[in-house]
Design a protein around this motif. Sequence first.
Motif, PDB file in Angstrom:
ATOM      1  N   ASN A 100     -16.119   6.064 -10.244  1.00  0.00           N
ATOM      2  CA  ASN A 100     -16.950   5.669  -9.245  1.00  0.00           C
ATOM      3  C   ASN A 100     -17.218   6.491  -7.772  1.00  0.00           C
ATOM      4  O   ASN A 100     -17.439   6.526  -6.287  1.00  0.00           O
ATOM      5  CB  ASN A 100     -17.676   4.069  -9.171  1.00  0.00           C
ATOM      6  CG  ASN A 100     -16.914   3.731  -8.784  1.00  0.00           C
ATOM      7  OD1 ASN A 100     -15.579   3.840  -8.982  1.00  0.00           O
ATOM      8  ND2 ASN A 100     -17.211   2.659  -8.503  1.00  0.00           N
ATOM      9  N   THR A 101     -15.413   6.566  -7.764  1.00  0.00           N
ATOM     10  CA  THR A 101     -15.159   7.028  -6.561  1.00  0.00           C
ATOM     11  C   THR A 101     -13.913   8.395  -6.706  1.00  0.00           C
ATOM     12  O   THR A 101     -13.366   8.588  -7.811  1.00  0.00           O
ATOM     13  CB  THR A 101     -14.263   6.214  -5.579  1.00  0.00           C
ATOM     14  OG1 THR A 101     -12.894   5.906  -5.626  1.00  0.00           O
ATOM     15  CG2 THR A 101     -15.330   5.710  -5.213  1.00  0.00           C
ATOM     16  N   PRO A 102     -13.499   9.593  -5.920  1.00  0.00           N
ATOM     17  CA  PRO A 102     -12.153  10.286  -6.484  1.00  0.00           C
ATOM     18  C   PRO A 102     -10.914   9.557  -6.951  1.00  0.00           C
ATOM     19  O   PRO A 102     -10.284   9.944  -7.604  1.00  0.00           O
ATOM     20  CB  PRO A 102     -12.370  11.244  -5.407  1.00  0.00           C
ATOM     21  CG  PRO A 102     -13.498  10.625  -4.891  1.00  0.00           C
ATOM     22  CD  PRO A 102     -14.641   9.428  -5.061  1.00  0.00           C
ATOM     23  N   ALA A 103     -10.835   8.358  -5.492  1.00  0.00           N
ATOM     24  CA  ALA A 103      -9.588   7.332  -5.603  1.00  0.00           C
ATOM     25  C   ALA A 103      -9.499   7.066  -7.216  1.00  0.00           C
ATOM     26  O   ALA A 103      -8.089   7.218  -7.555  1.00  0.00           O
ATOM     27  CB  ALA A 103      -9.264   6.320  -4.847  1.00  0.00           C
ATOM     28  N   ALA A 104     -10.703   6.578  -7.523  1.00  0.00           N
ATOM     29  CA  ALA A 104     -11.075   5.230  -8.786  1.00  0.00           C
ATOM     30  C   ALA A 104     -10.562   5.936 -10.009  1.00  0.00           C
ATOM     31  O   ALA A 104     -10.131   6.107 -10.981  1.00  0.00           O
ATOM     32  CB  ALA A 104     -11.929   4.904  -8.716  1.00  0.00           C
ATOM     33  N   LEU A 132     -10.957   0.691 -15.431  1.00  0.00           N
ATOM     34  CA  LEU A 132      -9.863   0.086 -15.191  1.00  0.00           C
ATOM     35  C   LEU A 132     -10.168   0.212 -13.389  1.00  0.00           C
ATOM     36  O   LEU A 132     -10.898   1.144 -12.632  1.00  0.00           O
ATOM     37  CB  LEU A 132      -9.114   1.709 -14.969  1.00  0.00           C
ATOM     38  CG  LEU A 132      -8.426   2.050 -16.136  1.00  0.00           C
ATOM     39  CD1 LEU A 132      -9.229   3.042 -16.518  1.00  0.00           C
ATOM     40  CD2 LEU A 132      -6.469   2.344 -16.645  1.00  0.00           C
ATOM     41  N   VAL A 133      -9.681  -1.371 -13.112  1.00  0.00           N
ATOM     42  CA  VAL A 133     -11.251  -1.113 -12.171  1.00  0.00           C
ATOM     43  C   VAL A 133      -9.274  -1.698 -11.063  1.00  0.00           C
ATOM     44  O   VAL A 133      -8.127  -2.080 -10.966  1.00  0.00           O
ATOM     45  CB  VAL A 133     -10.809  -3.270 -12.272  1.00  0.00           C
ATOM     46  CG1 VAL A 133     -11.385  -3.776 -11.112  1.00  0.00           C
ATOM     47  CG2 VAL A 133     -12.209  -3.119 -13.307  1.00  0.00           C
ATOM     48  N   THR A 134      -9.996  -0.927 -10.218  1.00  0.00           N
ATOM     49  CA  THR A 134      -9.317  -1.017  -9.166  1.00  0.00           C
ATOM     50  C   THR A 134      -8.841  -2.254  -8.461  1.00  0.00           C
ATOM     51  O   THR A 134      -9.422  -3.181  -7.372  1.00  0.00           O
ATOM     52  CB  THR A 134      -9.402  -0.387  -7.756  1.00  0.00           C
ATOM     53  OG1 THR A 134      -9.779   1.153  -8.354  1.00  0.00           O
ATOM     54  CG2 THR A 134      -8.004   0.344  -6.519  1.00  0.00           C
ATOM     55  N   ALA A 135      -7.331  -2.643  -7.765  1.00  0.00           N
ATOM     56  CA  ALA A 135      -6.930  -4.281  -7.256  1.00  0.00           C
ATOM     57  C   ALA A 135      -7.321  -4.267  -6.136  1.00  0.00           C
ATOM     58  O   ALA A 135      -7.174  -3.431  -5.222  1.00  0.00           O
ATOM     59  CB  ALA A 135      -5.869  -4.586  -7.897  1.00  0.00           C
ATOM     60  N   LEU A 159     -10.149  -4.076 -20.609  1.00  0.00           N
ATOM     61  CA  LEU A 159     -10.809  -3.765 -19.254  1.00  0.00           C
ATOM     62  C   LEU A 159      -9.281  -4.372 -18.276  1.00  0.00           C
ATOM     63  O   LEU A 159      -8.795  -5.322 -19.277  1.00  0.00           O
ATOM     64  CB  LEU A 159     -11.779  -4.859 -18.806  1.00  0.00           C
ATOM     65  CG  LEU A 159     -12.211  -5.044 -17.145  1.00  0.00           C
ATOM     66  CD1 LEU A 159     -13.772  -4.958 -17.462  1.00  0.00           C
ATOM     67  CD2 LEU A 159     -10.982  -6.291 -16.127  1.00  0.00           C
ATOM     68  N   VAL A 160      -8.670  -3.302 -17.646  1.00  0.00           N
ATOM     69  CA  VAL A 160      -7.478  -3.894 -16.765  1.00  0.00           C
ATOM     70  C   VAL A 160      -7.752  -3.662 -15.706  1.00  0.00           C
ATOM     71  O   VAL A 160      -8.080  -3.104 -14.842  1.00  0.00           O
ATOM     72  CB  VAL A 160      -5.637  -2.319 -17.375  1.00  0.00           C
ATOM     73  CG1 VAL A 160      -6.040  -3.106 -19.356  1.00  0.00           C
ATOM     74  CG2 VAL A 160      -6.824  -1.599 -16.908  1.00  0.00           C
TER      75      VAL A 160
END
Length: 396
Positions: free
Chosen positions: A12-16, A178-181, A206-207
Amino acid sequence: MPKGLLSTVVGNTPAARGLAVDTLVRSSPGAVVLAASIHCRDTGYPVVQRFVTGPGVPQSVSQPMSRVATGDPVVILRQDLLAIRRTVRPSHLVLALSDELDLLPFLVELWRPRSGASALGDHYVPAPVAAGLDPAAFLAELGCVHRAARLWDGTDHSSPLTPAEIAARRVEAAHGVLVTASPSPTDRRTDGVAALARHLNPSATLVHVAQPPQMTGELAQQFLRPVLDALEEWRARLEPVTVAPSRPGTDLGVTSVVWRARRPLHPERLADALPTVMAGVVRSRGHLWLASRPAAVVTWGSAGPHMELHEADRWLEPGDDSAWRNASPQRRTLASWFWHDYYGERRNALTFTGADLDRDRLRSALDAALLNDRELSLGWDGWAAFPDPLLGDVPL
């Protein structure tokens, strides 16, 4: 020679998205990465930009792909993937896609076999679809319904979709999220977004990932493996007569509620019930049997505060051999499971996900909108007289 493994990554973002790609590549050092941006225009084919990198990629492959192309993204990317496979023969290729695609229908077209042409399935096997998720951006997307975008769905532009709908579909399409912490231990948004993602897609792995990304052997087994019957799975998810998966229980206040019924809904009473039904709902999906449209499968979808109903298909009828042949195996199987001698396959099935949903109140409001015995006895001709503020008073 064994087929290569083909991972698809979105974010959902380039960084993610980049963090998800890096996480996969760290566990598969020999992987080749093909990154693609698709820029849709109001008319005509999109503009496609690609960049390929990885061990053993010669300039004869990377330079042509670095040029901007205008055309069907399915055709362009399939040609790129086949060229990489013929030239580099990587055991693992990561395809990183931008947000201008409606992912599931695009993947169906990308992997669909074609007569007289080389198919991806002849050279690759699909790996789990991985979605990178930035929690702050995800919450902002779910609240954004005042504008819309038209994505490329594999054959044409999709109907306009809100950022909230796009955000929900991205999570629902993935095999792994993959959820950004969060860098702050006191920021609870990450946990809340993770709980919501679990309910939107209960079957996904989900991590939480942080910089620098790492992947354990157990997670590598989850993300770096073939997905059996992936094409059929994607097709099944796109069927209008499906039931969105639900997760039991409540996680950090996030709850999912499933409602089913075998009677048609009164359109006016359903419209009156919407404020009660939708209170606290973040995402809802499913299909309806609406009395004012007795022959039509009406799809229901909401993301954030925006909801839409559409006539998406026709219910299967006895003796309609053409419709049964054209229906997918999943649709025919569901129809046989739910078949009723009088109703056929007609049924209502909705899944709601939101914050602290009141299951009993939600289900009671929908139950009250079903036709009673007297109304049911009127039949199609009688139902045609019911006011329909949802889809309009159009003759049957």
